[in-house]
Enzyme design. Structure first.
Site, PDB file in Angstrom:
ATOM      1  CG  LEU A 123      -2.141  -7.304  -4.110  1.00 30.66           C
ATOM      2  CD1 LEU A 123      -1.089  -8.207  -3.703  1.00 30.66           C
ATOM      3  CD2 LEU A 123      -2.135  -6.625  -5.662  1.00 30.66           C
ATOM      4  CG  HIS A 227     -11.046   3.519  -6.349  1.00 30.23           C
ATOM      5  ND1 HIS A 227      -9.614   3.857  -5.867  1.00 30.23           N
ATOM      6  CD2 HIS A 227     -11.972   4.153  -5.805  1.00 30.23           C
ATOM      7  CE1 HIS A 227      -9.916   4.847  -5.144  1.00 30.23           C
ATOM      8  NE2 HIS A 227     -11.314   5.073  -4.923  1.00 30.23           N
TER       9      HIS A 227
END
Lengths: 349, 341, 341, 349
Positions: A123, A227
């Site tokens: 993505l 993250h």
């Protein structure tokens, strides 16, 4: 904006996209030959000329000039050419009732349990295209495709999320575990995995179970932690029904999110309507809905903020109908966000 | 004059403070009157075991006396791992290599092991603080090995001593703090105590069963695994002088080296001699002498030029004795600072 | 008259049929002209390695000749596990015990091990069928050990030979059929071939890494693990006579015993003597004699009462030679039926 | 027939029930002292006087004379007093791309992964009480209780199903795996596990992973396979949303069925109505529905074949209302079978 299958002509745009991000997007390295191969595989997949074990579907987000401003992908069935490794966090209890001692140690077991699952991957959205729900459209378009062509995919689907690393790009998980087994910087690992050396590296990872209490606190804190930049993607997957089932990425400890495809919100609750033109084009904006046509090679997904539902038919603005390039007036509809879903249902009555 | 003889029930009062000394580990030495009584009973049965009957479960418990005062203890379990598994970690090194990535690295691993079964094991060594000198230490260990040499058929052909492991400046074991503490949720001392008074099911239930990568342990632990406790150098030297060497096994609790030796290659076995009582040469150095009775053994440390030892050895003329020179080579000349074993 | 000398490129034609004999395993012996040429090149470099330079990767390749015809081969890898890990299974026994349930059972386990690194390994032994007799077998092995004894500084203090394992009536390995076959999906022979021509990554990738419970293997496998192949008794005896013994390690593919021995305790090392050429006693039994050249060694089997060997040993008078008696003790007197190693 | 919390006075009936079955029902041995303790624990649990880690809810199926003809239970949170062991079947792939070799070996890993889960257990129905949907009522009543008192239970729930054994009571799984580690007959293991020796035995099971191809074909066939008598119970659990997630029982290889509680059909889709008397008591029979009151200590679940739904209220026959012993006219309703669920929804519409 529409999402459509990638085409050979998208190579330059894809390369530009790959360049626009830095490290950490390891499935789309800025390597033109590598990307060309990926596109080729996708084109063959949409032609249904590859077996499921090799099929890989790539989509692009295209603007009105058909410029690719984002990309997303689905691997139909992973782990066949080379093993796909993850760590499973299992519980290991040690107890002695006689003296009333009890300990529970989460323990990492190297597995290949995702073999044969479908995978959400790759993505990537160009910074220029952010906003106006382009991100949610791009990421969710994949579920609309799966909904339409369910038989091309597996019983389960997963996404391996990018794990935590600090401002210097250091991964505490890597530093405390993988690095002890072969001294290599995390960014080099990241680089190599993007170049198809993933399983070569995985073979060097510890094969015996790892008692987590032997790792540093900062490494343990990475178990299943994404993250910060990946947090929105994680939230999206959760809303769509993917869950953290105690599998983590072997390099950075990022969560593996998974679900039975048939449990996914967008698979369960999307509805096929007969499309009609919306009479009053200046209708009020409503919560956005996702719309897909029924075609494989000319698959299209787009959004609409204006619509009217009556019984089995849905009225849509002309430009939306246009973008969908419908062949048969049948359109698959789902609300863009899970929270809006009930509204859609009540409208259908 | 130091001597070694089988422990008697009447020694219990004298043994108790030795067994319960602060800082001592010797997990296998009972700490209470009742358990000591039971241990001494087992020991007396072991000494009485007649020749030819291979008692695979013998456990011989000795006291060291000085002028008839009990000042130390030592024991020999004839064969380890008879009733319950004997636990240790076996150290091995795996190689992590990838030709393609040009990587080759050694990965040391600890495996839970029961391989040290069937050894004769020295244990329960204590020594009153004022007697922690090379002569007493050497005599304690050599004396018992002289007994094993004489009555070899009752013992294994391999000997074992679990030497206490490295301790940090607070007296704690880095391995225990990394590993055992987490699973046992108690101090090393408590764990040793439980492992000694209860059956080994405790260890089976609480110790991790999976192989352990050493490189995941703390740096201190990694660098001190298999190292002996630092303030016990004279004890360590006594074993090394006899031919004991660190094996590839370490203690599961504190990572101390499992010292092993073939009975046949013991220094004391090779250097000792059997002689008729009348034939013992005049001793120009400290000498250990022992009667050859299995049931009523007595082992004496004879200072140089000791003229008369017939009386204490409880022998009539012309009976056999076994003797060997006391070996304190390599031990400290100054006797301070030897720690609690 | 049998002799052993370093292999030369011109031997390749003669070696090829030996290397490719039906039923042979010796995975480490190259099977093609090209790979043999490369192996011989390595070998010649190894023989030339000057004194003092410790070549940890030496590999010495020999041919056995009879009347100048090549009739066999043997090789020594100076140190195992240098470039790649050396794989074996280590056998150990765990104890499964529950005091409460009154259960105690031994559970043998196989651990993947790289512990046999750093050995000098004999390998690539072949022998033409008409020469499979005790004299040739004993000479082949003893001769090479004599070389190692003479040039000990180039070799490890420990020696290794992976003896082929038990085979069933169809000539198949029960361990391979239980285990390796499943993971490699090929025959034992193919696996040996791949493991020899490719890097050991193959083994790292395909062999199971987890400890294996022996009691889950088939009954045949359990009862034959570590047993040598049955029709190689004379070869086995040759190693046993030298002091080699089965270690706790077995071959990962066919479960054959890893025979090991300290170089210092080799029968050939202990029994051999160095002498000036003029001083060799008259031989009343078959004798192996060797010049002491590292670069141009020649090893001869001198039949009894052999009068003159100066010529073939290529020596001038008064140079040193090393010699030892040929030892065929315990080998079959009838020479038939010795299988392909 | 109603399902209600067990009471001290049910001991004799429970003992008779335990006697009526043979081996294999190891959580309810015919041992009066043991059963009395179980009842006591249940009574305390319904009083909320035990911490979750010890709480155990037992229910009985009672007829009009309040005789207990069946029993079922839920452990609130297992694995705390002693470890609960299962084998997880993980995939172990070994592959070498260079020579195109690929193998995938399902491998058993001993885990304690169910720690803290709620457990469905102890289902037992007297032969006299079979038929007229008593079985489905008894087994599903637990879900109605969980629906009502959700906070008493965990995030996940599981049931360990009885595994396959042959006509002679031999378990091929046990014979080929457990028995090799300590030679004991399966029926003795079964007996000991019923007497709380479960973890003592588990400690003797192999701790290293077991490559399944080393087991016999008949043992492998037992992975996740239930005893024929348990097949209906397995089907029931599947319909209610429990799934086989690759965990099996360590002794006989029976499947561990599990689910997130919030995903269970009966939890998600039951509806609270206002109860009213049904005017025409001789209404037609309809697909049966489950009904529960809102009380904890006087919890009741029963079935009704007659009902009429109008808006937020439901009309029920007098004897059903009576059986439910409602305090506040609020009744929780769900269709008995998953297949009838949509019907209930459309009626509410």
């Amino acid at each position: 904006m529409i999402v459509r299958p990638i085409q050979t002509s998208d190579l330059d745009a894809l390369y530009a996209l790959a360049q626009s991000v830095g490290v950490g997007m390891n499935s789309l390295p800025a390597d033109k030959a590598y990307l060309a191969k990926k596109i080729d595989r996708a084109v063959q997949s949409f032609n249904l000329s590859l077996p499921k074990e090799q099929a890989s579907y790539l989509f692009v987000l295209a603007d009105d000039q058909d410029r690719a401003l984002g990309v997303c992908g689905i691997e139909a069935s992973i782990g066949w050419d080379e093993p796909w490794y993850t760590y499973r966090i299992s519980q290991m209890v040690h107890a002695c009732q006689d003296i009333n001692i009890y300990s529970n140690t989460p323990t990492l077991f190297l597995t290949n349990d995702q073999i044969g699952y479908s995978e959400l991957c790759s993505l990537l959205l160009h910074p220029d295209a952010r906003g106006r729900k382009n991100g949610p459209l791009l990421s969710r378009a994949r579920f609309m495709f799966i909904r339409q062509f369910r038989e091309l995919f597996a019983r389960k689907i997963f996404a391996e999320m990018r794990g935590f690393n600090d401002e210097q790009g250091q991964s505490p998980f890597w530093d405390n575990l993988g690095r002890k087994f072969f001294n290599m910087e995390f960014d080099r690992i990241d680089f190599l995995t993007g170049r198809g050396q993933r399983s070569v590296i995985a073979e060097l990872m510890p094969k015996y179970p790892v008692y987590s209490h032997l790792l540093s606190e900062s490494a343990r804190a990475c178990f299943g932690k994404v993250h910060p930049n990946t947090q929105p993607a994680l939230e999206m997957l959760k809303q769509e029904g993917l869950r953290f089932e105690n599998y983590i990425a072997i390099f950075d400890g990022g969560p593996v999110m998974e679900a039975y495809i048939d449990d996914l919100r967008l698979i369960k609750d999307s509805i096929v309507f007969t499309a009609e033109a919306l009479i009053t084009d200046n209708a009020d904006e409503q919560p956005p809905i996702l719309l897909s046509n029924q075609s494989l090679e000319d698959f299209r997904t787009t959004l609409s903020f204006q619509y009217r539902i009556e019984g089995n038919s849905i009225q849509l603005p002309a430009q939306v109908l246009d973008a969908l390039n419908l062949q048969d007036n049948q359109v698959t509809v789902a609300s863009l966000y899970a929270r809006d879903q009930s509204q859609l249902f009540t409208m259908t009555g | 004059m130091y001597s070694l003889r089988p422990a008697k029930p009447s020694d219990i009062t004298a043994i108790l403070p030795l067994a319960n000394e602060q800082g001592a580990r010797h997990a296998s030495l009972p700490k209470t009157t009742q358990s000591l009584r039971s241990f001494i009973q087992t020991s007396e049965d072991s000494f009485r075991t007649p020749k030819g009957l291979t008692a695979q479960s013998g456990n011989y418990f000795w006291v060291l006396t000085d002028q008839d005062q009990v000042v130390g203890t030592i024991a020999i379990e004839a064969f380890t791992g008879q009733k319950e598994p004997f636990y240790s970690y076996r150290r091995e090194t795996l190689i992590n290599a990838s030709y393609r990535l040009k990587v080759k690295q050694s990965i040391p691993v600890l495996y839970q092991s029961h391989e040290l079964a069937g050894y004769s094991q020295l244990h329960s060594i204590t020594l009153a603080s004022e007697h922690r000198n090379p002569r007493a230490i050497a005599f304690l260990i050599q004396g018992i090995l002289l007994f094993i040499a004489e009555h070899a058929s009752y013992f294994s052909d391999r000997l074992l001593f679990e030497f206490p492991g490295f301790k940090d400046e607070r007296g704690e074991s880095p391995l225990w703090n990394d590993l055992g503490q987490h699973f046992f949720q108690m101090s090393l001392k408590e764990a040793c105590y439980h492992a000694s008074i209860e059956d080994k099911a405790l260890i089976a239930q609480l110790m991790p069963n999976q192989p352990l990568y050493e490189n995941l342990l703390s740096n201190t632990t990694q660098s001190t695994l298999g190292e002996p406790q630092q303030d016990l150098a004279d004890y360590y030297q006594a074993f090394i002088s006899e031919g004991f060497r660190p094996s590839s096994h370490i203690d599961i609790f504190d990572g101390g080296p499992c010292l092993t030796c073939f009975t046949s290659s013991l220094w004391t076995k090779q250097e000792s001699a059997r002689t008729r009582l009348t034939g013992l040469p005049e001793n120009h150095t400290d000498t250990i002498a022992m009667n050859t009775s299995k049931e009523h053994p007595l082992i004496l440390l004879l200072p140089q030029h000791q003229p008369d030892f017939i009386q204490p050895l409880n022998l009539t003329s012309k009976e056999w004795i076994r003797w060997v020179t006391l070996n304190t080579e390599g031990m400290s000349e100054h006797h301070q600072g030897e720690g609690v074993l």
